[in-house]
Design a protein around this motif. Structure first.
Motif, short mmCIF file in Angstrom:
data_model
loop_
_atom_site.label_atom_id
_atom_site.label_comp_id
_atom_site.label_asym_id
_atom_site.label_seq_id
_atom_site.Cartn_x
_atom_site.Cartn_y
_atom_site.Cartn_z
N ILE B 2 0.84 -1.19 0.00
CA ILE B 2 0.00 0.00 0.00
C ILE B 2 0.87 1.24 0.00
O ILE B 2 2.03 1.20 0.42
CB ILE B 2 -0.95 0.03 1.22
N VAL B 4 1.08 5.19 1.23
CA VAL B 4 0.49 6.11 2.18
C VAL B 4 1.24 7.44 2.12
O VAL B 4 2.46 7.45 1.93
CB VAL B 4 0.63 5.57 3.63
N VAL B 7 3.51 11.74 6.78
CA VAL B 7 3.21 12.89 7.62
C VAL B 7 4.49 13.69 7.81
O VAL B 7 4.54 14.90 7.70
CB VAL B 7 2.68 12.44 8.97
N LYS B 8 5.56 12.95 8.09
CA LYS B 8 6.85 13.59 8.33
C LYS B 8 7.72 13.28 7.12
O LYS B 8 7.88 12.12 6.75
CB LYS B 8 7.47 13.00 9.58
N PRO B 9 8.27 14.31 6.48
CA PRO B 9 9.08 14.00 5.31
C PRO B 9 10.35 13.26 5.70
O PRO B 9 10.82 13.35 6.83
CB PRO B 9 9.41 15.38 4.74
N ARG B 225 19.78 33.52 3.16
CA ARG B 225 19.57 33.44 4.60
C ARG B 225 19.21 34.79 5.21
O ARG B 225 18.37 34.87 6.09
CB ARG B 225 20.85 32.89 5.24
N LEU B 231 14.48 35.71 0.84
CA LEU B 231 13.22 35.22 1.43
C LEU B 231 12.09 35.30 0.40
O LEU B 231 11.29 34.38 0.26
CB LEU B 231 12.87 36.05 2.67
N TYR B 232 12.04 36.42 -0.34
CA TYR B 232 10.98 36.56 -1.34
C TYR B 232 11.09 35.48 -2.40
O TYR B 232 10.08 34.96 -2.88
CB TYR B 232 11.02 37.95 -2.00
N LYS B 234 12.24 32.48 -1.96
CA LYS B 234 11.73 31.24 -1.37
C LYS B 234 10.20 31.24 -1.28
O LYS B 234 9.55 30.24 -1.54
CB LYS B 234 12.35 31.02 0.02
N VAL B 235 9.65 32.38 -0.91
CA VAL B 235 8.18 32.47 -0.81
C VAL B 235 7.55 32.39 -2.21
O VAL B 235 6.50 31.79 -2.39
CB VAL B 235 7.74 33.75 -0.07
N ASN B 238 6.71 29.06 -3.07
CA ASN B 238 5.64 28.43 -2.30
C ASN B 238 4.28 29.07 -2.49
O ASN B 238 3.29 28.38 -2.67
CB ASN B 238 5.99 28.45 -0.81
N ASN B 239 4.22 30.38 -2.39
CA ASN B 239 2.92 31.05 -2.55
C ASN B 239 3.09 32.49 -3.01
O ASN B 239 3.18 33.40 -2.19
CB ASN B 239 2.15 30.99 -1.21
N ASN B 241 0.98 34.47 -4.08
CA ASN B 241 -0.11 35.33 -3.63
C ASN B 241 0.24 36.08 -2.35
O ASN B 241 -0.21 37.19 -2.14
CB ASN B 241 -1.36 34.50 -3.36
N LEU B 242 1.03 35.40 -1.49
CA LEU B 242 1.42 36.06 -0.25
C LEU B 242 2.30 37.27 -0.56
O LEU B 242 2.15 38.32 0.05
CB LEU B 242 2.15 35.08 0.68
N LYS B 360 4.23 0.68 2.09
CA LYS B 360 4.18 -0.23 3.24
C LYS B 360 3.73 -1.60 2.78
O LYS B 360 2.92 -1.72 1.86
CB LYS B 360 3.14 0.29 4.26
#
Lengths: 511, 368
Positions: B2, B4, B7-9, B225, B231-232, B234-235, B238-239, B241-242, B360
């Motif tokens: 199966i 799955v 949850v934790k990478p 860093r 930072l921008y 990296k964002v 991800n998103n 829109n933010l 699994k």
């Protein structure tokens, strides 16, 4: 909602055999126990509400029931047979179907095309005509109007949710999981949904309704289970349940803080924001805002009431300059915003709480600290991480954000706590003006009230202005100094909150 | 069996390490198969083992791949997929050859010292590499066109521009080759020669390039860093829109992410000409070492962790080296390297699933 919930007169007695039983379900996430030995029985032909404050573990439990997560310990029994769900497909095979907050549909396709895609049992040779017939049959049975050949992007949020329900019916669902899917619906539409759900129940279906709104549960549920900090703290039948009892279970000591009294008024003092004859286009090029004029003063909360989709979202987005406007003027402290950007507003003390936080307000892959640093208000050029980390710690404490650390990616937080991160950041940013759209919708009662108090305190003590659009009249009446009603893109009435009558406002909203 | 959702990478190194091991096994099988048993697995393993243990031979490849990896990482962090490393490298290489052979500076020998000359062409290589990436960034930022095909096609435009120069105005007339003249020795990045106890060991290590690599690492680390631009970026990945609701100009960040990436990779072009080939020969699309593409593998194997870039670059450089060792053994030609790299990349792509999902094996039992 001050009105007492309607009590279902039918006396309810559960059948002996539960359709779903949870035994000792436990789930751990890095740093937290989301579910701690949950036991629960769900009986067929009932509407079972799962209540809990933000981060109580509701969504985790539902995801386990739907095979998205597997429990670390414990077992799920269906009709007394232990089952292992490893994917939603397994859950569906046992007749469990989820209707989620965000409809899982493809916008460019028609309803029939969407459904044919997601329904394996139609095989490769199903015709659109056949599925359209089945959709019409179900729509008729449940008394809703829906053209199967219309593209999904033309539908409203509610209609998309109905499509999700029809999908569940076509899948032959025995149990429907509704994960906060009703939270985002306007009251009128919510009532239509209640009919839908009751109709389903009368045919022997079972509904598990996940919500943080107590009234939603009292309105419609037969059984109510309350989760608190990952534990089942009590299951009540509808007859046993009343608002105070449920609140005590949900919030413990904090339930005493819950009140819908009007918060002390602000002290208005001079104009802050002026909007003159504003015209803003919506997503499809139509005018969503049609000539709105209003003034927000320092030291007051100016609230906009209205049924969702009447131009509030577009108005708010135009004010913070993330949506262009065609005509009219927005003036902040004497400065015309026509040539100003969102950046200008942000560094000049304007906070913005958007609708759908995970979409527009935070980046869930980034940490809480990074989600604060991204605002130019806090960092320009170089980032002083120490300073921002301290601010994050302060906000976490102040807003009781449940997180292992400020350096935890936001995606590990519950939906309500994500909203708290956003609200905390924006309130801290707003030293002049706060612009918000449904600022507390994703929050549980106790937290929502706390947030309103913090907003109002800030307005009173620091003299900031607030422009808040909300679909929740309780919120509006609790927080506002002035109330404007928006309908079809226009302001159809402005009231002094002290003298405003709820019935009058409601009438204008749906007129 | 199966599958799955995790949850934790997984720890980020698990997938690349597994990909390497399985990829090499796959390569061994392929080489054994297509050679009809002529290339025994032991030969391959010995070559690979040797490949890893010859840092003095793989130093140049390692340094250049590391720099490409860092450059790509900057744009990949922002989910801007810069496939145009090759073009950016050749723009850097082109301007380097121009500076030392054909520019007004080159016409007046002795005007600039060797050091100033190197600084000049390094800076110009950065500018040209950055400019080349910037050209691809414009349609991405303003028209929202996919950057992958655009950056990719810009590689060919860069190749052909260099081809035109090499065949035309920059063609050396002395010998019959279609190539530019060799650049003067004082503008080379010299590689070290180690003398111990009468033994002379030639290396491919250039201290100058090593220092440049370290500086680039530091700058990239600092950028990601401690600066808002980092930072921008990296964002942005991800998103976006933010960024918009925070008042950040998303278009500008897209332009910056690609331009910075291209500028870093442009330096590799200078290093490649001044450190390895010392001239450019026609047709470049066939002569290219393709660091721009191999760098993508380096960036992926690092799982976009800056600190893992040198590790990934060392591994790939070692495999290059192993390929050369195999040629020395007489087991296959230059394409052996491609077999290694191809097998690893494809294994990696298949394995990346397990970082998000868990496989699994469960024996279903009934409760008795």
């Amino acid at each position: 909602m001050a009105a007492e919930a309607k009590i279902d007169q039918k006396v309810f007695s559960p059948p002996l055999q539960p359709i779903i039983s949870l035994r000792g379900i436990t789930k751990r996430f890095p740093g937290v126990i989301a579910l701690d030995h949950i036991n629960m029985d769900i009986y067929p032909g009932t509407i079972h509400a799962l209540l809990g404050e933000n981060g109580a573990g509701k969504s985790t439990l539902v995801k386990i029931l739907y095979g998205i997560y597997t429990p670390d310990e414990g077992e799920i029994l269906i009709n007394n047979e232990p089952v292992t769900f490893t994917s939603p497909m397994d859950a569906m095979m046992h007749g469990i179907v989820m209707v989620s907050q965000s409809p899982q549909v493809i916008d460019r396709l028609t309803i029939a095309e969407n459904l044919i895609l997601s329904l394996k049992r139609y095989g490769y040779f199903a015709t659109l005509g056949r599925i359209a017939r089945e959709i019409r049959a179900i729509a008729k049975e449940f008394n809703v109007k829906l053209d199967p050949n219309i593209e999904v992007w033309k539908l409203s949020y509610t209609q998309k949710q109905i499509v999700e329900f029809i999908r569940a019916m076509l899948l032959g669902a025995k149990v429907i999981l509704i994960d906060e899917a009703l939270t985002y619906l306007p009251i009128e539409e919510k009532k239509r949904f209640y009919e839908f759900i009751k109709n389903f129940k009368e045919r022997g279906g079972t509904v598990i309704l996940i919500t943080h709104k107590i009234y939603e549960a009292l309105d419609i549920a037969d059984m109510i289970t309350v989760l608190r900090r990952g534990k089942n703290v009590g299951t009540l039948t509808r007859q046993e349940a009343d608002i105070d009892k449920v609140r005590r279970l949900m919030f413990g000591e904090r339930s005493k803080e819950i009140t819908y009294e009007r918060l002390p008024p602000g002290n208005p003092n001079g104009d802050l924001l002026e909007i003159k004859d504003l015209w803003v286009r919506g997503d499809f090029g139509e005018y969503a805002v049609q000539g709105v004029s209003l003034k927000v003063r320092r030291g007051e909360v100016f609230a906009i009431a209205g049924v969702a989709g009447n131009g509030q979202k577009e108005l708010i987005q135009a004010v913070v300059r993330i949506r262009p406007y065609d005509r009219g003027k927005i003036v902040l402290e004497g400065v015309d915003l026509k040539d100003k950007s969102t950046y200008y507003l942000r560094v000049n003390g304007v906070g913005y709480i958007p609708d759908l936080p995970a979409r527009y307000g935070v980046s869930i892959e980034n940490t809480i600290v990074e989600n604060i640093a991204v605002l130019p208000t806090y960092a320009r050029g170089l980032i002083d991480w120490e300073k921002i980390r301290n601010l994050a710690l302060k906000l976490i404490k102040e807003f009781e954000i449940k997180t292992p650390s400020p350096d935890t990616p936001v995606k590990f937080l519950s939906g309500g706590n994500i909203m708290k991160v956003l609200v905390a950041r924006e309130l801290n940013t707003a030293t002049k003006l706060l612009v918000a759209y449904n600022p507390t919708r994703a929050l549980d009662e106790a937290t929502a009230i706390k947030v309103r108090k913090i907003i109002k305190d800030k307005v009173r003590s620091q003299g900031i202005g607030a422009l808040i659009a909300s679909e929740d009249l309780d919120e509006i009446f609790q927080i506002a100094d002035r109330i404007a009603v928006m309908n079809s893109g226009r302001i159809v009435g402005v009231f002094d909150a002290e003298k405003a009558k709820r019935e009058e406002v409601e009438k204008l909203m749906v007129m | 069996m199966i599958i799955v959702r995790r949850v934790k990478p997984l720890p980020y190194w698990v997938v690349p390490v597994l990909a390497l091991i399985i990829g090499i096994l796959v390569a061994i099988i392929i080489l054994y198969g297509i050679s009809g048993g002529q290339i025994p697995p032991s030969d391959v393993l010995v070559s690979i083992g040797q490949g890893f243990l010859q840092p003095h031979l793989l130093a140049m490849t390692f340094i250049l791949l590391s720099i490409v990896g860092v450059g790509l990482l900057v744009s990949f962090k922002g989910a801007i997929w810069n496939i145009g490393g090759e073009g950016q490298i050749y723009m850097g290489a082109m301007v380097t050859v121009w500076v030392v052979l054909f520019s007004p500076i080159a016409m007046m020998p002795g005007l600039l010292g060797a050091f100033t000359m190197k600084i000049t062409y390094l800076i110009l290589a950065m500018i040209l590499g950055g400019f080349w990436a910037f050209l691809s960034a414009i349609p991405r930022a303003y028209l929202n066109l996919d950057e992958v095909p655009i950056t990719l096609m810009m590689n060919y435009i860069a190749y052909y521009i260099v081809d035109i120069l090499v065949r035309g105005p920059w063609h050396e007339r002395k010998y019959g080759y279609l190539r530019t003249p060799t650049i003067p020795e004082n503008s080379w990045f010299r590689t070290m020669v180690i003398r111990t106890k009468g033994q002379i060991i030639a290396t491919t290590l250039s201290m100058e390039l090593l220092i440049i690599m370290i500086v680039i690492f530091f700058v990239a680390w600092f950028l990601l860093r401690y600066t808002t631009i980092g930072l921008y970026i990296k964002v942005l990945g991800n998103n976006p829109n933010l960024l918009k609701s925070s008042g950040i100009n998303v278009k500008l960040i897209i332009l910056l992410a690609l331009t910075i990436s291209g500028a870093i990779i442009g330096i590799v072009g200078a290093g490649y000409v001044a450190g390895i080939t010392h001239n450019l020969s026609y047709p470049v699309e066939e002569k290219s070492a393709q660091y721009g593409y191999t760098g993508i593998l380096v960036a992926w194997l690092s799982m976009l962790e800056l600190i893992a870039i040198p590790v990934a670059a060392y591994i790939i450089a070692a495999l290059y080296n192993a390929g050369i060792n195999m040629q020395i053994l007489g087991a296959g030609g230059a394409a052996v390297v491609n077999v290694f790299i191809g097998s690893i990349l494809i294994t990696y792509t298949a394995l990346i699933m397990i970082s998000e999902y868990k496989v699994k094996f469960v024996i279903k039992r009934r409760r008795g």
